[in-house]
Design a protein around this motif. Structure first.
Motif, PDB file in Angstrom:
ATOM      1  N   MET A  35      48.054  44.996  51.784  1.00  0.00           N
ATOM      2  CA  MET A  35      47.792  45.924  50.705  1.00  0.00           C
ATOM      3  C   MET A  35      46.352  45.784  50.211  1.00  0.00           C
ATOM      4  O   MET A  35      45.714  46.755  49.887  1.00  0.00           O
ATOM      5  CB  MET A  35      48.788  45.643  49.588  1.00  0.00           C
ATOM      6  N   CYS A  36      45.839  44.570  50.156  1.00  0.00           N
ATOM      7  CA  CYS A  36      44.485  44.309  49.657  1.00  0.00           C
ATOM      8  C   CYS A  36      43.444  44.682  50.713  1.00  0.00           C
ATOM      9  O   CYS A  36      43.549  44.296  51.863  1.00  0.00           O
ATOM     10  CB  CYS A  36      44.350  42.842  49.281  1.00  0.00           C
ATOM     11  N   GLN A  37      42.413  45.387  50.273  1.00  0.00           N
ATOM     12  CA  GLN A  37      41.323  45.784  51.162  1.00  0.00           C
ATOM     13  C   GLN A  37      40.046  44.997  50.891  1.00  0.00           C
ATOM     14  O   GLN A  37      38.989  45.316  51.429  1.00  0.00           O
ATOM     15  CB  GLN A  37      41.042  47.281  50.995  1.00  0.00           C
ATOM     16  N   HIS A  38      40.116  43.986  50.026  1.00  0.00           N
ATOM     17  CA  HIS A  38      38.939  43.199  49.667  1.00  0.00           C
ATOM     18  C   HIS A  38      38.619  42.175  50.752  1.00  0.00           C
ATOM     19  O   HIS A  38      39.493  41.731  51.475  1.00  0.00           O
ATOM     20  CB  HIS A  38      39.156  42.490  48.320  1.00  0.00           C
ATOM     21  N   HIS A  39      37.332  41.800  50.829  1.00  0.00           N
ATOM     22  CA  HIS A  39      36.890  40.768  51.773  1.00  0.00           C
ATOM     23  C   HIS A  39      36.142  39.700  50.995  1.00  0.00           C
ATOM     24  O   HIS A  39      35.133  40.027  50.371  1.00  0.00           O
ATOM     25  CB  HIS A  39      35.995  41.361  52.859  1.00  0.00           C
ATOM     26  N   PRO A  40      36.590  38.476  50.964  1.00  0.00           N
ATOM     27  CA  PRO A  40      37.835  37.986  51.551  1.00  0.00           C
ATOM     28  C   PRO A  40      39.035  38.555  50.798  1.00  0.00           C
ATOM     29  O   PRO A  40      38.913  38.961  49.641  1.00  0.00           O
ATOM     30  CB  PRO A  40      37.753  36.478  51.390  1.00  0.00           C
ATOM     31  N   GLN A  41      40.173  38.551  51.455  1.00  0.00           N
ATOM     32  CA  GLN A  41      41.370  39.123  50.848  1.00  0.00           C
ATOM     33  C   GLN A  41      41.799  38.336  49.617  1.00  0.00           C
ATOM     34  O   GLN A  41      41.632  37.120  49.542  1.00  0.00           O
ATOM     35  CB  GLN A  41      42.519  39.152  51.843  1.00  0.00           C
ATOM     36  N   CYS A  42      42.369  39.065  48.669  1.00  0.00           N
ATOM     37  CA  CYS A  42      42.916  38.445  47.464  1.00  0.00           C
ATOM     38  C   CYS A  42      44.190  37.684  47.825  1.00  0.00           C
ATOM     39  O   CYS A  42      44.811  37.956  48.855  1.00  0.00           O
ATOM     40  CB  CYS A  42      43.217  39.518  46.431  1.00  0.00           C
ATOM     41  N   PRO A  43      44.606  36.751  46.963  1.00  0.00           N
ATOM     42  CA  PRO A  43      45.836  35.992  47.226  1.00  0.00           C
ATOM     43  C   PRO A  43      47.048  36.920  47.322  1.00  0.00           C
ATOM     44  O   PRO A  43      47.144  37.900  46.581  1.00  0.00           O
ATOM     45  CB  PRO A  43      45.964  35.066  46.020  1.00  0.00           C
ATOM     46  N   ALA A  44      47.954  36.610  48.199  1.00  0.00           N
ATOM     47  CA  ALA A  44      49.180  37.395  48.355  1.00  0.00           C
ATOM     48  C   ALA A  44      50.099  37.185  47.155  1.00  0.00           C
ATOM     49  O   ALA A  44      49.963  36.221  46.399  1.00  0.00           O
ATOM     50  CB  ALA A  44      49.891  36.972  49.638  1.00  0.00           C
ATOM     51  N   ALA A  45      51.054  38.084  46.998  1.00  0.00           N
ATOM     52  CA  ALA A  45      51.977  38.032  45.866  1.00  0.00           C
ATOM     53  C   ALA A  45      52.840  36.774  45.854  1.00  0.00           C
ATOM     54  O   ALA A  45      53.289  36.346  44.797  1.00  0.00           O
ATOM     55  CB  ALA A  45      52.868  39.269  45.869  1.00  0.00           C
ATOM     56  N   ASP A  46      53.053  36.154  47.003  1.00  0.00           N
ATOM     57  CA  ASP A  46      53.886  34.957  47.041  1.00  0.00           C
ATOM     58  C   ASP A  46      53.083  33.658  46.961  1.00  0.00           C
ATOM     59  O   ASP A  46      53.642  32.573  47.046  1.00  0.00           O
ATOM     60  CB  ASP A  46      54.790  34.951  48.273  1.00  0.00           C
ATOM     61  N   CYS A  47      51.779  33.756  46.758  1.00  0.00           N
ATOM     62  CA  CYS A  47      50.925  32.562  46.590  1.00  0.00           C
ATOM     63  C   CYS A  47      50.921  32.116  45.132  1.00  0.00           C
ATOM     64  O   CYS A  47      51.110  32.919  44.223  1.00  0.00           O
ATOM     65  CB  CYS A  47      49.495  32.868  47.022  1.00  0.00           C
ATOM     66  N   SER A  48      50.681  30.858  44.909  1.00  0.00           N
ATOM     67  CA  SER A  48      50.664  30.341  43.538  1.00  0.00           C
ATOM     68  C   SER A  48      49.496  30.872  42.718  1.00  0.00           C
ATOM     69  O   SER A  48      49.571  30.935  41.491  1.00  0.00           O
ATOM     70  CB  SER A  48      50.634  28.809  43.553  1.00  0.00           C
ATOM     71  N   ASP A  49      48.408  31.292  43.384  1.00  0.00           N
ATOM     72  CA  ASP A  49      47.249  31.825  42.657  1.00  0.00           C
ATOM     73  C   ASP A  49      47.210  33.354  42.674  1.00  0.00           C
ATOM     74  O   ASP A  49      46.163  33.968  42.590  1.00  0.00           O
ATOM     75  CB  ASP A  49      45.951  31.237  43.209  1.00  0.00           C
ATOM     76  N   ARG A  50      48.392  33.999  42.753  1.00  0.00           N
ATOM     77  CA  ARG A  50      48.497  35.456  42.859  1.00  0.00           C
ATOM     78  C   ARG A  50      47.805  36.196  41.725  1.00  0.00           C
ATOM     79  O   ARG A  50      47.357  37.314  41.886  1.00  0.00           O
ATOM     80  CB  ARG A  50      49.962  35.868  42.949  1.00  0.00           C
ATOM     81  N   GLU A  51      47.677  35.587  40.556  1.00  0.00           N
ATOM     82  CA  GLU A  51      47.045  36.235  39.408  1.00  0.00           C
ATOM     83  C   GLU A  51      45.539  36.416  39.591  1.00  0.00           C
ATOM     84  O   GLU A  51      44.909  37.138  38.833  1.00  0.00           O
ATOM     85  CB  GLU A  51      47.320  35.440  38.131  1.00  0.00           C
ATOM     86  N   ALA A  52      44.955  35.783  40.599  1.00  0.00           N
ATOM     87  CA  ALA A  52      43.526  35.897  40.866  1.00  0.00           C
ATOM     88  C   ALA A  52      43.182  37.164  41.641  1.00  0.00           C
ATOM     89  O   ALA A  52      42.012  37.453  41.859  1.00  0.00           O
ATOM     90  CB  ALA A  52      43.036  34.671  41.629  1.00  0.00           C
ATOM     91  N   ALA A  53      44.175  37.940  42.051  1.00  0.00           N
ATOM     92  CA  ALA A  53      43.929  39.183  42.789  1.00  0.00           C
ATOM     93  C   ALA A  53      43.221  40.190  41.881  1.00  0.00           C
ATOM     94  O   ALA A  53      43.324  40.134  40.648  1.00  0.00           O
ATOM     95  CB  ALA A  53      45.245  39.757  43.291  1.00  0.00           C
ATOM     96  N   CYS A  54      42.515  41.120  42.493  1.00  0.00           N
ATOM     97  CA  CYS A  54      41.771  42.144  41.748  1.00  0.00           C
ATOM     98  C   CYS A  54      42.719  43.130  41.076  1.00  0.00           C
ATOM     99  O   CYS A  54      43.773  43.472  41.607  1.00  0.00           O
ATOM    100  CB  CYS A  54      40.843  42.898  42.692  1.00  0.00           C
ATOM    101  N   THR A  55      42.309  43.595  39.911  1.00  0.00           N
ATOM    102  CA  THR A  55      43.074  44.594  39.171  1.00  0.00           C
ATOM    103  C   THR A  55      42.769  45.972  39.717  1.00  0.00           C
ATOM    104  O   THR A  55      41.606  46.335  39.876  1.00  0.00           O
ATOM    105  CB  THR A  55      42.705  44.528  37.664  1.00  0.00           C
ATOM    106  N   VAL A  56      43.816  46.754  40.001  1.00  0.00           N
ATOM    107  CA  VAL A  56      43.612  48.124  40.481  1.00  0.00           C
ATOM    108  C   VAL A  56      43.996  49.148  39.423  1.00  0.00           C
ATOM    109  O   VAL A  56      43.552  50.291  39.485  1.00  0.00           O
ATOM    110  CB  VAL A  56      44.362  48.405  41.804  1.00  0.00           C
ATOM    111  N   ALA A  57      44.810  48.764  38.451  1.00  0.00           N
ATOM    112  CA  ALA A  57      45.154  49.637  37.326  1.00  0.00           C
ATOM    113  C   ALA A  57      45.363  48.754  36.106  1.00  0.00           C
ATOM    114  O   ALA A  57      46.053  47.737  36.184  1.00  0.00           O
ATOM    115  CB  ALA A  57      46.418  50.433  37.628  1.00  0.00           C
ATOM    116  N   HIS A  58      44.754  49.149  34.993  1.00  0.00           N
ATOM    117  CA  HIS A  58      44.824  48.346  33.773  1.00  0.00           C
ATOM    118  C   HIS A  58      45.250  49.251  32.630  1.00  0.00           C
ATOM    119  O   HIS A  58      44.602  50.265  32.369  1.00  0.00           O
ATOM    120  CB  HIS A  58      43.458  47.711  33.503  1.00  0.00           C
ATOM    121  N   HIS A  59      46.347  48.931  31.983  1.00  0.00           N
ATOM    122  CA  HIS A  59      46.865  49.736  30.875  1.00  0.00           C
ATOM    123  C   HIS A  59      47.141  48.828  29.674  1.00  0.00           C
ATOM    124  O   HIS A  59      48.292  48.513  29.374  1.00  0.00           O
ATOM    125  CB  HIS A  59      48.130  50.485  31.300  1.00  0.00           C
ATOM    126  N   PRO A  60      46.091  48.405  28.976  1.00  0.00           N
ATOM    127  CA  PRO A  60      46.283  47.487  27.853  1.00  0.00           C
ATOM    128  C   PRO A  60      47.113  48.095  26.727  1.00  0.00           C
ATOM    129  O   PRO A  60      47.807  47.374  26.016  1.00  0.00           O
ATOM    130  CB  PRO A  60      44.857  47.170  27.395  1.00  0.00           C
TER     131      PRO A  60
END
Length: 68
Positions: free
Chosen positions: A1-26
């Motif tokens: 799903m991630c198109q970033h280089h290097p790729q963001c952490p996968a959803a099942d990794c412990s550091d998954r929250e470090a992935a880039c935000t694609v939609a933000h609705h505060p």
């Protein structure tokens, strides 16, 4: 799903929250990360496979003391 280089952490990794935000609705209290994780402002998470991660807010730096 991630198109970033290097790729963001996968959803099942412990550091998954470090992935880039694609939609933000505060105003609604959530963000969608590029790994498919819904991250809520209370630090709870909904993973792409439907698993729920309970809120895990860090404890403040205050120390609790008791009277002796």
């Amino acid at each position: 799903m991630c198109q970033h280089h290097p790729q963001c952490p996968a959803a099942d990794c412990s550091d998954r929250e470090a992935a880039c935000t694609v939609a933000h609705h505060p105003e609604q209290g959530w963000s969608l990360l590029c790994n498919g994780v819904l991250l809520f402002e209370d630090t709870g998470e909904l993973l792409p496979d439907g698993r729920i991660i309970a809120p895990h807010r860090p404890l403040g730096s205050e120390q609790i003391t008791t009277a002796a």
